[in-house]
Design an enzyme around this catalytic site. Structure first.
Site, PDB file in Angstrom:
ATOM      1  N   LYS A  64      34.138  39.327  47.162  1.00 55.67           N
ATOM      2  CA  LYS A  64      34.367  38.080  47.515  1.00 55.67           C
ATOM      3  C   LYS A  64      35.721  37.608  48.485  1.00 55.67           C
ATOM      4  O   LYS A  64      35.524  36.753  49.372  1.00 55.67           O
ATOM      5  CB  LYS A  64      34.392  37.162  46.339  1.00 55.67           C
ATOM      6  CG  LYS A  64      33.227  37.003  45.582  1.00 55.67           C
ATOM      7  CD  LYS A  64      31.863  36.526  46.144  1.00 55.67           C
ATOM      8  CE  LYS A  64      30.967  36.292  45.153  1.00 55.67           C
ATOM      9  NZ  LYS A  64      29.746  35.639  45.597  1.00 55.67           N
ATOM     10  N   SER A 295      29.203  42.759  36.537  1.00 53.43           N
ATOM     11  CA  SER A 295      27.829  42.753  37.317  1.00 53.43           C
ATOM     12  C   SER A 295      27.546  44.142  38.227  1.00 53.43           C
ATOM     13  O   SER A 295      26.529  44.296  38.551  1.00 53.43           O
ATOM     14  CB  SER A 295      28.078  41.656  38.625  1.00 53.43           C
ATOM     15  OG  SER A 295      29.525  42.034  39.453  1.00 53.43           O
TER      16      SER A 295
END
Length: 479
Positions: A64, A295
């Protein structure tokens, strides 16, 4: 298991290591991107070769960072973000970390709305960076006043001069991957990429990479790894929008289709259970030495399934989306996994199924009768428990809890530290009511009605304790 391939260590060459030794960078932000790729050789990948791109090597520890840099730069260019302004975002943690990493050194105020299922490490990291964190519910959906995206949008609308980053619809999100992540992968794999396995949180990675590879490598398939409970994989498979469930994996999976998620780019989708994700990411650490977040386990599990289904050799790439350092209190905590029902445990159909920390395995946190109450208090806090069994030469002689310690040390300031240093035996409860491990759950309620903890024995052997929370966790898991 894929065949062994020569590495730098095998050849004894230091050329690869030396290429990473560069002059000093002007800023930490210059380290965003250009992350390494590692081939996984300790897993059964069928006929395929499986590569993993270490986005955990970004300065904020996740993929991110790329979109944070892109979204802030675009907002500045478009005049949406003025000097000294405020950035507001709804985030599972990592986008917030990226925005804080980029924005705070630039003088921006950062307000982040974070669902309450996020790991403690992420929250602590955000606050340490200087971001303002607003916690909200993770059990409500879009349209609810406490849904994290709706709350962030409302805060931004009411705050003069605030910029709502909105990673879910901001075009600078997929653009970051189209212009940096995709070209890096293509270059690192010598232009030979058959499939890319991604998850969808905001949709930026899928869409940005999908657009890039559609232009430069039409053969490259986009494969979706989705948690069970998310609506995305079922929508791709059936064309129908199902009701969202719940999942434990952080950062990917959705209860709606984000505007940035172009699902038409997906060739194949896999639904991965939480248990499969946790097992995969722990295997990634124990087999390959790569510490990754939850994840990444979803992506790895889907990538392995894809690889094993192939009948011809393919080159497949997936991601370490973020560092496992952010999940040490969750994914890599055996007791947390057991509480969540994500660990493999033999079931007996009696009270043994509820004892999380058994004395037989050496997992019981306990205190001795001659240790100080200060020691007992410290052990409770470090282990996040409210009571401790008191063991003397392996034999249970009492229980001490927070109320016992408080009752003993309360009083005038003079002498308080002497009371804290008093032995546990002076405060513990020694009149114990015990249960046998072979008894059923019905035996617990009378114990809890007396405001006691259940003390479990197997014959004359102490097994462990069962608390109300242990019972609640057991009932929640028994679905």
């Amino acid at each position: 298991m894929s065949e062994h391939r020569k590495t730098t260590a095998d050849s004894g060459s230091s050329d690869s290591a030396l290429s990473r030794l560069r002059p000093p960078y002007a800023s930490l932000l210059d380290l965003i991107g250009q992350t390494p790729i590692v081939e996984l050789t300790k897993f059964d990948t069928g006929k395929c070769r499986l590569f993993i791109k270490l986005e955990s090597q970004n300065p904020g520890g996740s993929i991110k960072d790329r979109i944070a840099l892109s979204m802030i730069a675009a907002a500045e260019k478009q005049g949406k973000l003025k000097p000294g302004g405020t950035i507001v975002e709804a985030t599972a943690g990592n986008t917030g970390l990226g925005l804080a990493q980029v924005g705070i050194p630039k003088g921006y105020r950062i307000i982040l709305v974070v669902p309450d299922k996020m790991s403690r490490e992420k929250i602590q990291h955000l606050r340490a960076l200087g971001a303002e964190v607003r916690m909200t519910r993770s059990d409500v959906g879009k349209g609810h006043a406490e849904y994290y995206q709706d709350m962030a949008e409302k805060i931004a609308a009411e705050l003069p001069g605030a910029f709502y980053a909105n990673q879910f619809a901001n075009p600078a999100n997929p653009l970051a991957h189209q212009t940096t992540t995709g070209p890096e992968i293509f270059s690192q794999l010598d232009g030979d990429v058959d499939a890319v396995v991604v998850g969808v949180g905001s949709g930026g990675t899928l869409t940005g990479l999908g657009r890039y590879f559609a232009e430069v490598s039409p053969k490259t398939e986009m494969v979706l790894a989705d948690p069970v409970g998310s609506v995305l994989a079922p929508l791709i498979k059936t064309g129908k929008m199902e009701e969202a469930g719940s999942w434990t994996v952080e950062g990917i999976g959705e209860d709606f289709v984000p505007p940035n998620a172009d699902l038409s780019l997906v060739e194949k989708a896999y639904s991965i259970t939480d248990k499969q994700s946790m097992l995969a990411v722990r295997d990634l650490l124990s087999r390959e030495g790569i510490l990754a977040g939850s994840s990444s386990g979803t992506l790895l599990s889907a990538a392995l399934r894809y690889c094993r289904e192939q009948t011809v050799p393919k080159r497949v790439v997936t991601f370490v989306c973020d560092s496992g350092n952010k999940y040490l209190s969750k994914v890599f905590d055996d007791f947390w996994l057991a509480e969540q029902g994500l660990a493999e445990h033999e079931q007996h159909g009696d009270l043994r199924d509820l004892v999380m920390r058994t004395h037989r395995t050496g997992d019981t946190v306990y205190v001795g009768p001659d240790e100080s109450l200060l020691n007992a208090y410290g052990r409770m806090r470090r282990s996040d428990v409210s009571q401790l069994p008191v063991l003397d030469n392996g034999k249970l002689v009492g229980i001490v809890d927070e109320s016992d310690i408080l009752a003993h040390v309360d009083g005038p300031y003079d002498g308080r530290w002497e009371r804290f240093n008093g032995p546990v035996r002076t405060a513990m409860t020694s009149n114990l009511h015990t249960l046998q491990a072979s008894q059923t759950l019905d035996a617990l309620l009378p114990v809890f009605d007396r405001n006691e903890v259940a003390i479990i024995f197997d014959g004359d052997e102490f097994v462990g304790l069962i608390t109300r929370i242990d019972l609640i966790n057991h009932l929640r898991r028994a679905r």
